[in-house]
Design an enzyme around this catalytic site. Structure first.
Site, short mmCIF file in Angstrom:
data_model
loop_
_atom_site.label_atom_id
_atom_site.label_comp_id
_atom_site.label_asym_id
_atom_site.label_seq_id
_atom_site.Cartn_x
_atom_site.Cartn_y
_atom_site.Cartn_z
N ASP A 174 0.88 -1.16 0.00
CA ASP A 174 0.00 0.00 0.00
C ASP A 174 0.92 1.22 0.00
OD1 ASP A 174 -2.13 1.68 -0.06
OD2 ASP A 174 -3.20 0.79 1.61
C1 BGC Z 1 -5.00 3.25 0.06
C2 BGC Z 1 -5.18 2.19 -1.00
C3 BGC Z 1 -5.11 2.83 -2.36
C4 BGC Z 1 -3.79 3.56 -2.49
C5 BGC Z 1 -3.59 4.23 -3.84
C6 BGC Z 1 -3.77 4.09 -0.18
O1 BGC Z 1 -3.69 5.16 0.69
O2 BGC Z 1 -4.94 2.63 1.32
O3 BGC Z 1 -6.39 1.53 -0.81
O4 BGC Z 1 -5.26 1.87 -3.36
O5 BGC Z 1 -3.73 4.57 -1.50
O6 BGC Z 1 -4.39 5.32 -4.00
#
Ligand code: BGC
Length: 756
Positions: free
Chosen positions: A286
């Site tokens: 993530d």
């Molecule tokens: C979130 C993810 C997301 C990623 C990209 C993160 O902060 O937890 O779910 O896919 O950002 O935007």
């Protein structure tokens, strides 16, 4: 540069031609990957594992230039959240024509509830219990996203959660592992179709692996500590379901799980996901979750973090740069092997192959297709129908809904409340509508409740009073006073209340689930007129509104329904569509009851009624939910026959076969979600009071009866014991079938002997 590009295109053409002559199989792909790997330097390999943010985050041209330079030097494998189509072509061209090896980029994006056409939030879609409709939504989202140059969505989020304080419950499918698993399958099928190589399908991503929905106190990113049984029985099933239907990628979670950050959790990624489940796709971090292992205190520095995350089985670094800074040194210091590095790179290259990018890097960057594909009017029809079938009628006292024609009488309806006609803050949606881009967001795309309802109600002979004096974010005493004056004149009041669109999603945890900004005060004043009041709730999570439950005759949960909000609401309130949504998450009476969920374990002292001393309850509030999981009313009524079980004693390996008849005893067509639960009465450990095992949504005409047959295998009845054996024990069980987790018919059965 241009000549170089032309030659590369010719080369690609030649390769494609050869492909069509000698149809490529998996082995050929592996051979091509090996050939490519052999040419790659360590920096280029690490580059493939590096994912950098695009214009949505960096915004500027400077960001773009920096990105271009890194792409040209082979230091980027993927770009996330890039909205500008023309720039994506430039970036892809830089990768395939201006970098040494010409490896195409992978564009990733959060396509959460639609891309250009905005559908209801995922939790709302879950309330439809309609797998075909959910698959169709993702099919459309994939068509739009792929036509706009995206190859990969960071969706579905399959985190089960029992805590509505957590803002991200809106992205999931609620509290039940079985329902979440079925929805995960539908979403993956919708995004990926049968062939990832088609230009209209995109790779999906099961996230966040794992346990994120159980962050302590509902605070985003917080610690997760749970038993192995809970992990196996509640958290993992939807991930396993996604893996089984071939989801292309997984994403790590931000949290620690039993002390170990998920991104460096070898047990989760290597032992369970890649080992037990034999899943072989790509695992992406993530956002900077590799780097955050240092903040967790579980890694000393970039080198330590990079080696721990890669060794655990994670492959790609989203936006953190930890692999860029740490992986080479980790290799030099023998913290990781070249083989481990190659394996991660292979997974990235394999995904690019399966998306067809090596054969045509511009497959998803066709300007003409983009023009044809985006925002097709027909997509809005799907958005409207799923928004309507997601709405949940909690209460309809005196059958005041549906609103009937005014029949020539001079009748007035007031549409009031801060959510009646809001045009700001991405209300009726969420901030996960990134496909619209912050800069391109245009509120005129949304049909507000007032806009949708007014023409329909006028057609039915009503005078419609709307006072768009404020929106959810800025209602003051004066605007409330104006709403009250408007409502005073009316015969029927529709009160639109709830949360702002931007108050849900990531990092939007709350400690109170009450209606915000004195909206209860508004409802109390509206209630004093003694006129029928319909409360329409716009929400991203279960909320608490005890006063309204006791005093407002009709309550409809509309969630955040997306572009077609007002039209779908008009469909439901006027009965053009009979409500059929069922809650995918329990609604508590008070926030202090959280976590509250239907499939809890049995206690030694269950509370039969409020106030019973020395039982498991509270002094100040009943321990029961305000509205249980699976609840939702219709404008018609369904009657369930008794359950018939053909053979109530199961021998070794035998499945349970049961049937039930459901009749529409009302006077209008309606759809019902038939839910089937079991309870294991005598196991070796305490088991839940009820567990959802099957469901089916059917439509019945007035007077029509359908007989439903279902089968439940002994595997369905099995559970993980505390020594991690997956087992079913001989003994008594109960079967429940009905229209909610509470209103159900019961029957007994027994498992007599089991496979050892
Ligand atoms: C979130 C993810 C997301 C990623 C990209 C993160 O902060 O937890 O779910 O896919 O950002 O935007």
């Amino acid at each position: 540069m241009l000549i170089n590009y032309v030659w590369r295109r010719r080369l690609f053409f030649l390769v494609s031609l050869l492909n069509s002559i000698f149809v490529l199989n998996a082995q050929d792909t592996e051979a091509r990957i090996n050939l490519l790997l052999a040419k790659m330097t360590v920096d280029e390999k690490i580059g493939q594992l590096n994912q950098l943010p695009g214009d949505l985050m960096t915004g500027s041209e400077v960001g773009k230039e920096d990105l271009l330079a890194q792409i040209r030097s082979g230091r980027v494998g993927s770009v996330l959240s890039h909205t500008n189509f023309e720039q994506k072509i430039i970036l892809q061209r830089a990768a395939v024509s201006e970098s040494r090896l010409g490896i195409p980029l992978l564009f990733g994006f959060d396509v959460i509830h639609g891309y250009k056409t905005v559908f209801p939030i995922p939790l709302a879609q879950a309330a439809s219990w309609d797998m075909r409709a959910i698959e169709e939504v993702e099919r459309i989202a994939a068509r739009e996203a792929s036509a706009d140059g995206q190859h990969w969505t960071f969706s579905p989020m399959v985190d089960v959660s029992r805590d509505p304080r957590w803002g991200r419950v809106m992205e999931g499918a609620g509290e039940d592992p079985y329902l979440s698993g079925k929805i995960a399958e539908a979403r993956v099928r919708g995004f990926q179709g049968d062939d990832l190589g088609q230009s209209s399908t995109i790779a999906a991503c099961a996230k966040h692996f794992a346990g994120y929905g159980f962050s302590e106190a509902g605070r985003d990113y917080n610690t997760v500590d749970m038993s192995e049984q809970r992990l196996r029985e509640v958290v993992l099933p939807p991930f396993k379901a996604a893996a089984k239907v071939g989801v292309a990628t997984f994403m790590n979670a931000f949290n620690t799980l039993n002390g170990v950050p998920a991104s460096m959790n070898k047990y989760l990624i290597t032992d369970i996901l890649r080992g037990e489940w034999t899943w072989s796709g790509l695992v992406v971090s993530d956002w900077n979750s590799f780097g955050e292992t240092i903040v967790h205190g579980a890694a000393a520095d970039d080198v330590d973090a990079a080696s721990k995350c890669l060794s655990a089985g994670s492959d790609m670094d989203m936006a953190g740069g930890t692999f860029q800074r740490g992986l080479k040194k980790a290799l030099e210091g023998k913290r990781i092997s070249m083989q481990q590095l190659d394996e991660a790179v292979r997974r990235v290259l394999r995904l690019k192959y399966s998306l067809g990018l090596f054969d045509n890097p511009f497959l998803y960057l066709d300007g003409e297709r983009r023009l044809k594909e985006l925002s097709q009017p027909v997509y809005r029809e799907t958005a409207r129908s799923i928004a309507a079938s997601s709405m949940v009628l909690l209460k309809n006292q005196g059958k005041i809904l549906p609103i009937r024609p005014a029949a020539g009488l001079k009748k007035k309806i007031a549409i009031v409340g801060p959510m009646a006609d809001s045009k700001t803050n991405k209300d009726y949606m969420s901030f996960w509508t990134l496909g619209l881009g912050m800069q391109y967001y245009d509120s005129t795309q949304v049909v507000t409740p007032a806009e949708g309802l007014k023409p329909v109600l006028e057609n039915m002979g009503y005078e419609v009073l709307v006072r768009p004096v404020c929106t959810a974010g800025d209602c003051d005493e004066k605007s409330y006073a104006m709403m009250i004056e408007t409502a005073r004149e009316a015969d029927i009041i529709i009160a639109c209340v709830g949360e702002r669109g931007l108050d849900c999603g990531e990092s939007k945890s709350v400690a109170s689930l009450d209606l915000p900004r004195n909206q209860e005060g508004l409802l109390r004043l509206l209630g004093r007129f003694g006129k029928p009041v319909v409360m329409v709730l716009f929400n991203s999570r279960p909320m608490t509104f005890e006063w309204a439950s006791e005093n407002i005759p009709a309550i409809l949960v509309a969630w955040q329904p997306g572009f077609e909000t007002g039209n779908a609401l008009a469909d439901v309130l006027t009965g053009r569509v009979n409500p059929s949504g069922k809650l995918p998450m329990t609604f508590p009476r008070k926030v202090g009851q959280v976590p509250i969920y239907y499939n809890h374990l049995r206690t030694g002292r269950p509370q039969a009624s409020f106030g019973m001393p020395f039982t498991s309850g509270y002094l100040d509030v009943s321990a029961t939910p305000a509205y249980p999981f699976g609840h939702g009313l219709s404008y018609t009524e369904f009657q369930y026959s008794d359950i018939t079980i053909t053979k109530p004693t199961l021998e070794k390996g035998e499945s349970l076969a049961a049937s039930i008849s459901v009749t529409n005893i009302g006077d209008r067509i309606g759809s019902e979600v038939i839910q089937c639960y079991t309870q294991d009465l005598t196991a070796e450990v305490a088991r839940p009071v009820k567990e959802l095992k099957r469901f089916l949504k059917i439509t019945l005409n007035p007077g029509e009866t359908k007989k439903i047959q279902l089968k439940i295998s002994q595997e369905d009845l099995s559970y993980w014991d505390n020594e991690l054996r997956f087992r079913v024990d001989p003994g008594k069980f109960k079967l429940f079938i009905g229209g909610s987790s509470e209103a159900v018919k019961e029957a007994d059965f027994e498992v007599k002997s089991i496979k050892k």
